[in-house]
Write a protein that holds these residues in place. Structure first.
Motif, short mmCIF file in Angstrom:
data_model
loop_
_atom_site.label_atom_id
_atom_site.label_comp_id
_atom_site.label_asym_id
_atom_site.label_seq_id
_atom_site.Cartn_x
_atom_site.Cartn_y
_atom_site.Cartn_z
N LEU A 137 6.40 -2.72 14.16
CA LEU A 137 5.85 -2.40 13.15
C LEU A 137 5.72 -3.57 11.45
O LEU A 137 5.94 -4.54 11.46
CB LEU A 137 6.63 -1.14 12.48
N VAL A 138 4.24 -2.69 11.20
CA VAL A 138 4.45 -3.62 9.60
C VAL A 138 5.16 -3.21 8.87
O VAL A 138 6.16 -4.06 7.91
CB VAL A 138 3.11 -3.53 9.31
N PHE A 139 5.75 -1.66 8.56
CA PHE A 139 6.05 -1.23 7.59
C PHE A 139 7.83 -1.30 8.98
O PHE A 139 7.39 0.49 9.04
CB PHE A 139 5.63 -0.14 6.77
N GLY A 140 8.65 -1.42 8.87
CA GLY A 140 10.31 -0.69 9.68
C GLY A 140 10.22 0.70 8.53
O GLY A 140 9.67 0.99 7.90
N PRO A 141 10.94 1.00 9.61
CA PRO A 141 12.35 2.21 9.10
C PRO A 141 12.81 2.22 7.21
O PRO A 141 12.03 2.72 6.58
CB PRO A 141 12.99 2.88 9.75
N ALA A 142 13.13 1.51 7.33
CA ALA A 142 14.20 1.23 5.45
C ALA A 142 12.65 1.05 4.88
O ALA A 142 12.90 1.36 3.97
CB ALA A 142 15.42 0.23 5.94
N ARG A 143 12.17 -0.11 5.45
CA ARG A 143 10.65 -0.17 4.54
C ARG A 143 10.09 0.93 3.63
O ARG A 143 9.74 1.31 2.56
CB ARG A 143 10.07 -1.73 4.71
N LEU A 184 -3.73 -7.45 8.44
CA LEU A 184 -2.38 -6.46 7.83
C LEU A 184 -2.24 -6.13 6.64
O LEU A 184 -2.84 -6.24 5.58
CB LEU A 184 -1.44 -7.26 7.97
N PRO A 185 -2.63 -4.59 6.22
CA PRO A 185 -1.90 -4.20 5.07
C PRO A 185 -0.50 -3.72 4.36
O PRO A 185 0.19 -4.80 4.29
CB PRO A 185 -2.17 -2.94 5.41
N ASN A 186 -0.76 -4.53 2.84
CA ASN A 186 0.18 -4.24 2.19
C ASN A 186 0.98 -3.37 1.44
O ASN A 186 2.14 -3.79 1.13
CB ASN A 186 -0.98 -5.12 0.71
N TYR A 187 -0.08 -2.92 1.90
CA TYR A 187 0.50 -1.44 1.00
C TYR A 187 1.14 -0.45 2.63
O TYR A 187 0.04 -0.11 2.84
CB TYR A 187 0.04 -0.28 0.15
N PRO A 188 1.31 0.82 3.00
CA PRO A 188 1.41 1.29 3.62
C PRO A 188 1.07 2.86 3.42
O PRO A 188 0.41 2.73 2.10
CB PRO A 188 2.76 2.32 3.57
N THR A 189 0.01 3.43 4.17
CA THR A 189 -1.17 4.28 4.26
C THR A 189 0.10 5.60 4.45
O THR A 189 0.94 6.01 5.51
CB THR A 189 -1.80 4.30 5.40
N LEU A 190 0.24 6.66 3.95
CA LEU A 190 0.91 7.78 3.73
C LEU A 190 0.06 8.17 3.23
O LEU A 190 -0.87 8.55 2.81
CB LEU A 190 1.97 7.59 2.62
N ASP A 217 9.36 -3.04 17.19
CA ASP A 217 9.24 -4.48 16.76
C ASP A 217 8.64 -4.90 15.43
O ASP A 217 7.99 -5.91 15.09
CB ASP A 217 9.81 -5.46 17.27
#
Lengths: 303, 303
Positions: B220-226, B99-105, B218
């Motif tokens: 998602l590693v990084f949910g919408p608010a995050r 699992l990643p520590n940061y979102p890929t954007l 459910d």
């Protein structure tokens, strides 16, 4: 012909101006991008310069003297800001890599841009690096254009520094987050139209007066018209859009040991014949007084 | 509360509309993004619905019946369209990755978006792939916001398909060029406000009616608010900006053998409780009649 976007008095107000020998002549547009969106922009600039010349009076023409120029981002409302990477052949070859078949591209936003002499404030990065670049301002709509059409559609050239937060850039495979910090990419001070340039540019970067980057756009793998043509194969480019052409060797990340910008450093970016950016760097820690940050994304917990 | 952007008659004209039980009620804004930029948007939508209800007449209220709805891109003028990648934990883990520590954007443009039932025309790619996604519409300005503030600023949810030209995406390390083809990312058909959702979504993708993707947000590693909070650490998000949350497993590139969209295929993207996109794919070769392309970037010759 040289054009600039200046802050003009009231907070947040900007105007496009023609750059004359003695100062800056106001044009009836909010910024250079808005001016370029008017197909008659060249004749408007010429008529303004002529009127000012015959008026013979700086005050009468509303001229702003050079020493009073407060440069905004050249294109504060750019719809697209697209950047090329890994584009200087000499640097690629000296690194022992092969020349690429395709340009590496990524996007910024108009919000990423800032003025030629603005303080660049960065919060939450400890690896703030420099990338001196030639930038190309789009003058006409381009979609699936060939190189000749793309060359015709270049409104002019300007100077940019693709200041990069390397820690954020390298958190994942996609560079975007380290390249898109608001108000960290200075662009300006002026746009110079192609006929007033040699078409070849020396790009130089300095930190506290020390030359750290130097390159010539003759060694670009994908030159300005080729980059614009390539991008236009998948997305339309419009007047006032901006394309950065990549940076030559000499970035801090490539030094041994790596070197990054420190709070108070002065970053100078220069292209003789176009102009010079000079930006003081301010770096705030995550919990600094300047930023009400909350810790984010240091774990993998989902919300 | 449900909102849509519809094409309304004259070429290129769009309007924001509130979605009622019987049809679509026009609001005095050009699109959902323009509506959301008005801080009073909720009360305006409610007042319009009440007025229509008391008028008791579809014609009187200017209502457009559901079967006549011609969906434009939900946010045709979005200032920022930012996409998350590699974000479904179950898919990441099944691939044997951590699992990643940061979102890929990465970024798209408003030009990349298209309507819920539009034909998607692609020129110059032979590897057109699907990515069914939940998308989040920003409702308030967010800068260096915590997760709670970000959650409060979610205007609503919608459906998107991050249609990706894998050949272009993989030409270089940066995905942008394969993700930013104009009018290839359908978004819509409606925005549903958070109080009218369960907060958890099933995301499904179909090709010619065959289910190819299925995931639950459910996981998602990084949910919408995050995601919104994280992005807001480096760039301001404004009303009408759009954030795509990534795609679950089942894309064509991951199949053995890899499978890509063919000319005439119908791509369906569905999130129960929000809505369904249904887009026919048209693929043109480089030299097809539909595109006046010039060969680009097949050599490394500079211009």
């Amino acid at each position: 012909m040289k054009l600039a976007t200046l802050r003009t008095g009231a907070k947040g107000t900007t105007a496009a101006l023609a750059v004359g020998a003695d100062g800056y002549l106001p044009l009836p547009y909010a910024n250079v991008g808005a001016l370029l969106a008017d197909p008659a922009w060249r004749s408007i600039v010429e008529a303004t310069a002529e009127a000012a010349s015959s008026a013979g009076s700086r005050a009468g023409a509303g001229m702003i003297e050079a020493e009073n120029a407060d440069f905004a981002s050249l294109l504060p409302e750019a719809g697209k800001v697209i950047c090329g990477g890994l584009n200087y052949a000499d640097h690629i070859l000296e690194m022992g890599r092969e020349l690429p078949n395709y340009p590496t591209l990524f996007a910024k936003h108009a919000d990423t841009l800032t003025g030629a002499n603005d303080i660049i404030e960065v919060s939450g990065s400890e690896k703030v690096d420099w990338e001196a670049e030639l930038a190309v301002v789009v003058g006409g709509p381009l979609y699936r254009a060939g190189e000749d059409q793309a060359r015709e559609a270049i409104a002019g050239y300007t100077v940019a520094n693709d200041v990069s937060m390397r820690d954020w850039q390298n958190r994942t495979l996609q560079w975007f987050q380290g390249k898109a910090f608001d108000a960290t990419t200075p662009v300006g001070p002026v746009l110079v139209t192609p006929e007033d340039t040699s078409g070849t540019f020396e790009v130089r970067g300095y930190v506290n007066g020390e030359l750290v980057q130097s390159g010539n756009t003759d060694t670009l793998v994908f030159g300005p018209a080729r980059l614009l043509s390539y991008i236009s194969q998948f997305t339309i480019l419009r007047p006032g859009d901006l394309v950065l052409t990549g940076t030559p060797g000499g970035v801090g990340m490539g030094m041994i040991p790596a070197r990054f910008l420190q709070d108070g450093d002065v970053l100078t970016t220069e292209i003789p014949g176009i102009g010079r950016l000079e930006n003081t760097i301010r770096i705030y820690s995550n919990d600094g007084a300047a930023a009400s940050r909350t810790p984010v994304a240091t774990t993998t917990t989902k919300e």
